[in-house]
Design an enzyme around this catalytic site. Structure first.
Site, PDB file in Angstrom:
ATOM      1  N   LYS A  86     -18.661 -15.553   4.151  1.00 24.09           N
ATOM      2  CA  LYS A  86     -17.256 -15.834   4.459  1.00 24.09           C
ATOM      3  C   LYS A  86     -17.028 -15.684   5.945  1.00 24.09           C
ATOM      4  CE  LYS A  86     -12.722 -15.901   3.185  1.00 24.09           C
ATOM      5  NZ  LYS A  86     -12.584 -17.054   4.085  1.00 24.09           N
ATOM      6  N   LYS A 110     -17.805  -6.756   9.052  1.00 23.00           N
ATOM      7  CA  LYS A 110     -16.380  -6.607   8.706  1.00 23.00           C
ATOM      8  C   LYS A 110     -16.209  -6.476   7.191  1.00 23.00           C
ATOM      9  CE  LYS A 110     -14.658  -9.488  12.471  1.00 23.00           C
ATOM     10  NZ  LYS A 110     -13.669 -10.403  13.021  1.00 23.00           N
ATOM     11  N   LYS A 122     -20.071 -17.939   9.640  1.00 19.68           N
ATOM     12  CA  LYS A 122     -19.184 -18.390  10.722  1.00 19.68           C
ATOM     13  C   LYS A 122     -19.568 -19.800  11.104  1.00 19.68           C
ATOM     14  CE  LYS A 122     -15.884 -16.867  13.573  1.00 19.68           C
ATOM     15  NZ  LYS A 122     -14.920 -15.775  13.409  1.00 19.68           N
ATOM     16  N   THR A 206      -4.216 -10.746  10.679  1.00 23.56           N
ATOM     17  CA  THR A 206      -5.089 -10.181  11.719  1.00 23.56           C
ATOM     18  C   THR A 206      -4.262  -9.242  12.600  1.00 23.56           C
ATOM     19  OG1 THR A 206      -6.412 -12.175  11.613  1.00 23.56           O
ATOM     20  CG2 THR A 206      -6.723 -10.784  13.559  1.00 23.56           C
ATOM     21  N   ASN A 237      -2.777 -16.777  17.392  1.00 19.98           N
ATOM     22  CA  ASN A 237      -2.469 -16.184  16.093  1.00 19.98           C
ATOM     23  C   ASN A 237      -2.506 -14.652  16.167  1.00 19.98           C
ATOM     24  OD1 ASN A 237      -3.842 -14.957  13.473  1.00 19.98           O
ATOM     25  ND2 ASN A 237      -2.502 -16.620  12.840  1.00 19.98           N
ATOM     26  N   SER A 364      -7.750 -12.979   3.682  1.00 24.32           N
ATOM     27  CA  SER A 364      -8.439 -14.185   3.202  1.00 24.32           C
ATOM     28  C   SER A 364      -9.060 -13.905   1.821  1.00 24.32           C
ATOM     29  CB  SER A 364      -9.547 -14.594   4.172  1.00 24.32           C
ATOM     30  OG  SER A 364      -9.030 -15.415   5.189  1.00 24.32           O
TER      31      SER A 364
HETATM   32  N1  NAI Z   1      -7.172 -15.867  13.590  1.00 25.93           N
HETATM   33  C1  NAI Z   1      -7.762 -14.899  12.912  1.00 25.93           C
HETATM   34  O1  NAI Z   1      -7.488 -14.686  11.724  1.00 25.93           O
HETATM   35  C2  NAI Z   1      -8.776 -14.013  13.563  1.00 25.93           C
HETATM   36  C3  NAI Z   1      -9.047 -14.098  14.909  1.00 25.93           C
HETATM   37  N2  NAI Z   1      -9.949 -13.228  15.463  1.00 25.93           N
HETATM   38  C4  NAI Z   1     -10.302 -13.309  16.873  1.00 25.93           C
HETATM   39  O2  NAI Z   1      -9.136 -13.132  17.676  1.00 25.93           O
HETATM   40  C5  NAI Z   1      -9.306 -13.884  18.897  1.00 25.93           C
HETATM   41  C6  NAI Z   1      -8.118 -14.819  19.045  1.00 25.93           C
HETATM   42  O3  NAI Z   1      -8.100 -15.693  17.913  1.00 25.93           O
HETATM   43  P1  NAI Z   1      -6.785 -16.487  17.498  1.00 25.93           P
HETATM   44  O4  NAI Z   1      -5.587 -15.739  17.939  1.00 25.93           O
HETATM   45  O5  NAI Z   1      -6.951 -16.869  16.089  1.00 25.93           O
HETATM   46  O6  NAI Z   1      -6.970 -17.801  18.384  1.00 25.93           O
HETATM   47  P2  NAI Z   1      -5.862 -18.829  18.842  1.00 25.93           P
HETATM   48  O7  NAI Z   1      -6.564 -20.107  19.043  1.00 25.93           O
HETATM   49  O8  NAI Z   1      -4.684 -18.808  17.949  1.00 25.93           O
HETATM   50  O9  NAI Z   1      -5.400 -18.243  20.283  1.00 25.93           O
HETATM   51  C7  NAI Z   1      -6.315 -18.016  21.304  1.00 25.93           C
HETATM   52  C8  NAI Z   1      -5.570 -17.413  22.487  1.00 25.93           C
HETATM   53  O10 NAI Z   1      -6.536 -17.043  23.477  1.00 25.93           O
HETATM   54  C9  NAI Z   1      -6.216 -17.694  24.709  1.00 25.93           C
HETATM   55  N3  NAI Z   1      -7.453 -18.002  25.424  1.00 25.93           N
HETATM   56  C10 NAI Z   1      -8.372 -18.947  25.129  1.00 25.93           C
HETATM   57  N4  NAI Z   1      -9.348 -18.936  26.044  1.00 25.93           N
HETATM   58  C11 NAI Z   1      -9.069 -17.939  26.904  1.00 25.93           C
HETATM   59  C12 NAI Z   1      -9.684 -17.411  28.087  1.00 25.93           C
HETATM   60  N5  NAI Z   1     -10.813 -17.967  28.557  1.00 25.93           N
HETATM   61  N6  NAI Z   1      -9.093 -16.367  28.722  1.00 25.93           N
HETATM   62  C13 NAI Z   1      -7.952 -15.839  28.246  1.00 25.93           C
HETATM   63  N7  NAI Z   1      -7.295 -16.297  27.166  1.00 25.93           N
HETATM   64  C14 NAI Z   1      -7.849 -17.330  26.509  1.00 25.93           C
HETATM   65  C15 NAI Z   1      -5.470 -18.957  24.289  1.00 25.93           C
HETATM   66  O11 NAI Z   1      -4.703 -19.491  25.362  1.00 25.93           O
HETATM   67  C16 NAI Z   1      -4.616 -18.390  23.164  1.00 25.93           C
HETATM   68  O12 NAI Z   1      -3.491 -17.718  23.668  1.00 25.93           O
HETATM   69  C17 NAI Z   1     -10.662 -14.588  18.778  1.00 25.93           C
HETATM   70  O13 NAI Z   1     -11.653 -13.814  19.384  1.00 25.93           O
HETATM   71  C18 NAI Z   1     -10.877 -14.655  17.277  1.00 25.93           C
HETATM   72  O14 NAI Z   1     -12.234 -14.776  16.932  1.00 25.93           O
HETATM   73  C19 NAI Z   1     -10.555 -12.232  14.744  1.00 25.93           C
HETATM   74  C20 NAI Z   1     -10.296 -12.114  13.409  1.00 25.93           C
HETATM   75  C21 NAI Z   1      -9.443 -13.027  12.695  1.00 25.93           C
HETATM   76  O1  AKG Z   2     -10.441 -15.033   7.307  1.00 24.57           O
HETATM   77  C1  AKG Z   2     -11.657 -15.133   7.279  1.00 24.57           C
HETATM   78  O2  AKG Z   2     -12.297 -15.382   6.275  1.00 24.57           O
HETATM   79  C2  AKG Z   2     -12.486 -14.978   8.531  1.00 24.57           C
HETATM   80  C3  AKG Z   2     -11.761 -14.542   9.770  1.00 24.57           C
HETATM   81  C4  AKG Z   2     -12.724 -14.543  10.917  1.00 24.57           C
HETATM   82  O3  AKG Z   2     -13.341 -15.558  11.207  1.00 24.57           O
HETATM   83  C5  AKG Z   2     -12.954 -13.330  11.686  1.00 24.57           C
HETATM   84  O4  AKG Z   2     -12.593 -12.235  11.235  1.00 24.57           O
HETATM   85  O5  AKG Z   2     -13.553 -13.417  12.770  1.00 24.57           O
END
Ligand code: NAI
Ligand code: AKG
Length: 430
Positions: A86, A110, A122, A206, A237, A364
């Protein structure tokens, strides 16, 4: 006098000499340490140091201008001893094979920490969704599912959202998989829109999980969240909902950023305004005249720092300048191993990614359970179940760290890898 470009190049070279920014190799290093501490053999390390399966795919997509562009995508499955694999799918120009492999290992960890019946997986596609139209993104999402369909499925490997992917992309992927298999398969993917079997509370999960880790860490450090100064890197997010939850809890969010830069106000930012102005890629900063860089943001004077964007942000170059008392990693891999050591030696409480960001996969899992049983829960029920999982996981890792006198990252690896190793052992694999 050398110019700025030369100075940056020299600094980068020095950094390469000092530390490894390769997430995959650093992950293997910590896995080896965790398995040694737990008393497993070298054979167990040989099994768990690499994914059991890694698929590279080429996806042809007809672009709006009539040309065909070929995209490269990956799906890595770390280990399926515990259950189906997953983990999310990211669409980003810097996706690379080694990073996807590391991310799949972190998903195993995790799921081990939160005691979910999954192994880690992934995926990622090298692309820039910010430069693609809605229809091009739909064709790419469907093409990816066709390309990986042999190795995924509700009882094999269940994708989800990650960087620059969202519930709309999950909906296209679910629809494509259902068409291929000729039956409706909501359990194929999570993070879907609610009308298609998504779970209430997944969108904010998250950030909720990170919030619980911040609350628990603040208690351990002996100060109040009320009035504490919080800095968040990333406003997608994870980062944007976290800013909202921190603000609602009475903390003062003094700086947030996106890929282009950040805004800072020592008196606290207007979070509702920023939420209102962000786009679907978590971008807002372009509306401001005065911004700070992401590196300046990380070094701001604050109590709590949450990297919630991308990897390798806190390194040996800036770890000594981090002023926060607590660093909670919402992003995957934002702190290098060398920086982890520097922060820990300076007394900073670092809550590692594989614990802090586990709220997403936890809900999830709840979504998948609801899809399988066809009965859906209220948001309160989801949030309550998530809370219990996160508080228990935090305490377990905090106590493991204290008992073994190790930092929380190694403790989290020990807790996470143990479940995978035991499942492999009982299956007779090692
Ligand atoms: N969405 C989820 O459910 C989960 C997300 N994560 C992790 O959290 C982090 C953020 O994910 P999301 O919020 O989902 O992504 P997202 O795509 O919704 O947002 C990404 C954010 O990071 C910024 N960003 C992108 N590149 C950047 C850089 N080079 N320097 C600074 N800021 C930058 C973007 O402008 C945006 O504000 C990632 O590392 C992701 O793997 C971890 C677990 C679950
Ligand atoms: O919601 C999921 O199954 C995976 C979320 C994820 O990709 C992460 O925790 O980095």
């Amino acid at each position: 006098m050398p110019n700025n470009t030369v100075v940056n190049a020299i600094e980068k070279d020095q950094q390469k000499e000092q530390e490894s920014l390769n997430l995959f190799y650093s992950t293997q290093t910590v896995i080896q340490k965790a398995l040694n501490k737990l008393g497993y053999t070298q054979e167990m390390y040989e099994l768990l140091k690499d994914p059991i399966r890694m698929l590279t795919v080429r996806i042809p997509v007809r672009m709006d201008d009539g040309t065909v562009q070929i995209f490269t995508g990956y799906r890595s499955q770390h280990n399926d001893a515990v259950g189906p694999t997953k983990g999310g799918v990211r669409f980003h120009p810097e996706v690379d094979e080694e990073e996807v492999k590391a991310l799949s290992i972190w998903m195993s960890l995790k799921c081990g920490i939160t005691d979910l019946p999954y192994g880690g997986g992934k995926g990622g596609i090298i692309c820039d969704p910010r430069k693609m139209s809605f229809r091009e993104l739909e064709r790419l999402s469907r093409g990816y599912v066709r390309a990986i369909s042999q190795i995924v499925g509700p009882t094999k490997d269940i994708p989800a959202p990650d960087v620059y992917t969202n519930s709309q992309i999950m909906a296209w992927m679910m629809d494509e998989y259902s068409r291929l298999r000729e039956f409706d398969s909501p359990g194929f993917i999570t993070g879907k829109p609610i009308v298609l079997g998504g779970s209430k509370g997944r969108e904010t999960a998250t950030a909720r999980g990170v919030t619980i880790c911040v609350e628990e860490a603040v208690k351990k450090k002996g100060f109040e969240l009320q009035g504490a100064r919080v800095v968040i890197q990333g406003f997608g997010n994870a980062g944007s909902y976290l800013a909202k939850f921190m603000h609602d809890a009475g903390a003062k969010v003094i700086a947030v950023s996106d890929v282009y830069g950040g805004v800072h106000d020592p008196n606290g930012l207007d979070i509702d305004y920023l939420l209102d102005r962000r786009d679907s890629f978590g971008t807002f900063s372009k509306i401001f005249e005065h911004t700070i860089s992401n590196s300046e943001l990380l070094e701001l004077d604050c109590d709590i720092l949450v990297p919630a964007a991308i990897s390798n942000q806190i390194t040996a170059l800036n770890a000594a300048n981090i002023k926060a008392k607590i660093v909670v990693e919402a992003a995957n891999g934002p702190t290098t191993l060398e920086a982890t050591t520097i922060l820990t030696e300076r007394g900073v409480l670092l809550v590692p990614d594989i614990l802090a960001s586990a709220g997403g996969v936890t809900v999830s899992y709840f979504e998948w359970v609801q899809n399988n049983q066809g009965y859906y829960w209220s948001e309160e029920e989801v949030d309550d179940k998530l809370s219990r999982v996160m508080i228990h996981s935090f305490e377990n890792i905090y106590q493991t760290a204290a008992l073994h006198r190790v930092d929380m990252r190694l403790a989290a690896y020990m807790v996470g890898i143990k479940k995978v190793a035991e499942a492999a052992r009982f299956r007779g694999w090692v």
